[in-house]
Design a protein around this motif. Structure first.
Motif, short mmCIF file in Angstrom:
data_model
loop_
_atom_site.label_atom_id
_atom_site.label_comp_id
_atom_site.label_asym_id
_atom_site.label_seq_id
_atom_site.Cartn_x
_atom_site.Cartn_y
_atom_site.Cartn_z
N CYS A 109 0.91 -1.24 -0.15
CA CYS A 109 0.02 0.27 -0.04
C CYS A 109 0.85 1.19 0.14
N LYS A 110 2.16 1.21 0.29
CA LYS A 110 3.08 2.36 0.26
C LYS A 110 3.79 2.36 -1.02
N GLY A 111 3.43 1.63 -1.82
CA GLY A 111 4.19 1.54 -3.22
C GLY A 111 5.41 1.04 -3.31
N ALA A 112 5.37 -0.04 -2.23
CA ALA A 112 6.96 -0.63 -2.21
C ALA A 112 6.67 -1.93 -2.10
N GLY A 113 7.94 -2.60 -1.74
CA GLY A 113 8.11 -4.34 -2.00
C GLY A 113 7.44 -4.64 -3.30
N ALA A 114 6.55 -5.63 -3.30
CA ALA A 114 5.88 -6.17 -4.51
C ALA A 114 4.89 -4.99 -5.15
N GLY A 115 4.56 -4.10 -4.63
CA GLY A 115 3.73 -3.06 -5.07
C GLY A 115 4.32 -2.24 -6.18
N VAL A 116 5.80 -2.35 -6.27
CA VAL A 116 6.55 -1.72 -7.51
C VAL A 116 6.36 -2.42 -8.64
N LEU A 117 5.90 -3.78 -8.42
CA LEU A 117 5.85 -4.51 -9.86
C LEU A 117 4.77 -4.01 -10.79
N LYS A 118 4.27 -3.21 -10.48
CA LYS A 118 2.91 -2.48 -11.35
C LYS A 118 3.45 -1.53 -11.99
N ASP A 119 4.81 -1.06 -11.70
CA ASP A 119 5.39 0.04 -12.28
C ASP A 119 6.96 -0.11 -12.52
N ILE A 120 7.13 -0.74 -13.70
CA ILE A 120 8.61 -1.11 -13.97
C ILE A 120 9.49 0.08 -14.22
N ASP A 121 8.99 1.23 -14.74
CA ASP A 121 9.98 2.37 -14.71
C ASP A 121 10.10 2.90 -13.36
N LEU A 122 9.41 2.98 -12.35
CA LEU A 122 9.75 3.16 -10.96
C LEU A 122 10.63 2.34 -10.43
N GLY A 145 5.80 -11.10 -10.98
CA GLY A 145 4.80 -10.00 -11.55
C GLY A 145 3.60 -9.80 -10.58
N TRP A 146 2.77 -8.81 -11.02
CA TRP A 146 1.76 -8.80 -9.88
C TRP A 146 0.66 -9.90 -9.80
N ASP A 147 0.31 -10.19 -10.99
CA ASP A 147 -0.70 -11.43 -10.98
C ASP A 147 -0.36 -12.13 -12.35
N THR A 148 -1.06 -13.31 -12.50
CA THR A 148 -0.67 -14.16 -13.83
C THR A 148 -0.87 -13.30 -15.08
N ASP A 149 -1.64 -12.46 -15.04
CA ASP A 149 -2.01 -11.57 -16.34
C ASP A 149 -0.79 -10.69 -16.56
N SER A 150 -0.08 -10.31 -15.66
CA SER A 150 0.97 -9.43 -15.90
C SER A 150 2.37 -9.80 -15.64
N ILE A 151 2.77 -10.82 -15.49
CA ILE A 151 4.06 -11.35 -15.38
C ILE A 151 5.08 -10.60 -16.48
N ASN A 152 5.98 -9.91 -15.62
CA ASN A 152 6.95 -8.99 -16.50
C ASN A 152 8.16 -9.30 -16.16
N ILE A 153 8.45 -10.52 -15.69
CA ILE A 153 9.95 -10.70 -14.96
C ILE A 153 10.94 -10.55 -16.14
N ASP A 154 10.66 -11.13 -17.40
CA ASP A 154 11.50 -10.81 -18.48
C ASP A 154 12.15 -9.63 -18.68
N GLU A 155 11.14 -8.63 -18.87
CA GLU A 155 11.44 -7.18 -18.79
C GLU A 155 12.29 -6.72 -17.62
N TRP A 185 8.87 -22.45 -11.54
CA TRP A 185 10.41 -21.95 -11.73
C TRP A 185 10.74 -22.09 -13.35
N ASN A 186 9.92 -22.42 -14.10
CA ASN A 186 10.21 -22.36 -15.56
C ASN A 186 10.52 -20.78 -15.86
N HIS A 187 9.74 -19.98 -15.12
CA HIS A 187 10.21 -18.42 -15.46
C HIS A 187 11.60 -18.22 -15.18
N ILE A 188 12.05 -18.91 -14.02
CA ILE A 188 13.52 -18.53 -13.87
C ILE A 188 14.40 -19.16 -14.65
#
Length: 330
Positions: A109-122, A145-155, A185-188
């Motif tokens: 809620c403070k925009g930290a930790g996993a909250g930053v996953l929503k904003d890669i630029d940040l 990523g934030w959820d299964t619809d927004s997995i962004n670990i590659d970027e 772990w397939n993503h890893i």
């Protein structure tokens, strides 16, 4: 050999995860004794460090016997993260780690930790602020990523590497999963096999046995494994994994005497670090973990929880040892 900046680790190192209210110096000491190659502190709020909050400052305590050791910080403000990295640098850890993975609501809620996953630029700006503010190697721990619809670990992996981080640990779940479901772990494996990725990639999630550690090592091709919940109450897991890697044999489980010795070491270290009363209050969350699955421990648990002096704890340890020896439990 695996290198994080100028820090040299063994081939396929085993890392202790940063865990809030768990990965303090007494617990890290036990894990080091039992084979952990690299450990991280509990996560520390960048805002708390800047405010000089006592609890945050206490988490900066590190000791030479636990090296190499990293201190983990979190926050959502670039200036605060840069300033906190400079504060961390004054206690001379080996590594500064950034937490982009904690899923708990009060952090997100403070925009930290996993909250930053929503904003890669940040995420990139926060990471660069830390990298630019310290001479220490910087590492990052994050999720898929934030959820299964927004997995962004590659970027994320490529862009964070470009900021200058020296290693990346991936907890193979999304924030939405929290700690539920199976880690994927397939993503890893995909990140590790990306030809653009040159930094070490460590995998995290679901490692709770030597057999699983070897299976995941062979199957997913990462550079090392970070262990979190599998080490709580069971610091022996690190040496068990190493022994299994080397020999293919499973070490015998720790005996009652081994468990009681671990409790004694942990309690003594906790009292030495925090003082008797707060140190033993801190221990209360650990007693059951050390005896998980052991019959009849419930009879002693209440006594351990009520103990307010180290002498009481040590007497209880002896009483427990006698009880189990007479009952012929291992």
């Amino acid at each position: 050999m695996v290198k994080i900046g100028n820090i040299e680790l063994p081939d396929f190192p085993l890392l202790l995860a940063p865990m809030e209210d768990v990965s303090d110096p007494p617990f890290r000491r036990l894990c080091k004794m039992h084979g952990a190659d690299l450990m991280y502190s509990e996560f520390i709020s960048s805002e708390g460090l800047i405010r000089d909050a006592i609890k945050s400052r206490k988490k900066l305590d590190i000791f030479d016997y636990e090296r190499p050791v990293g201190i983990q910080i979190f926050g959502g403000d670039e200036e605060a993260m840069a300033m906190s990295a400079r504060i961390v640098e004054t206690v001379n850890p080996d590594i500064v780690d950034i937490n982009f993975g904690c899923p708990v609501k009060k952090v997100v809620c403070k925009g930290a930790g996993a909250g930053v996953l929503k904003d890669i630029d940040l995420m990139v700006r926060l990471t660069k602020a830390v990298v630019d503010s310290t001479h220490l190697p910087v590492t990052v721990k994050t999720r898929l990523g934030w959820d299964t619809d927004s997995i962004n670990i590659d970027e994320v992996a490529e862009r964070l590497q470009a900021t200058g981080i020296k290693a990346l640990t991936i907890h193979a779940r999304t924030r939405a999963q929290m700690y539920k479901g199976e880690a994927d772990w397939n993503h890893i494996s995909r990140i590790k096999n990306n030809p653009n990725i040159e930094i070490p990639i460590f995998g995290n999630g679901d490692i709770d046995s030597p057999q699983k550690a070897l299976e995941y090592k062979n199957k997913f091709d990462c550079d090392g494994i970070m262990i979190g919940r599998g080490a709580i109450g069971y610091p022996w897991i690190f040496n068990e994994i190493k022994h299994y890697f080397e020999t293919g044999e499973i070490l015998p489980e720790p005996t009652i005497a081994d468990r009681l010795e671990a409790v004694k070491n942990h309690a003594e270290s906790s009292v030495e670090w925090k003082g008797e009363r707060p140190g033993l209050m801190e221990m209360r969350q650990h007693y059951s973990n050390y005896f998980r699955g052991i019959p009849h421990f419930k009879e002693f648990k209440t006594k351990f929880l009520q103990a307010v002096t180290l002498e009481e704890v040590e007497n209880l340890i002896e009483e427990t040892k006698v009880f189990y020896s007479e009952k012929s439990f291992s």
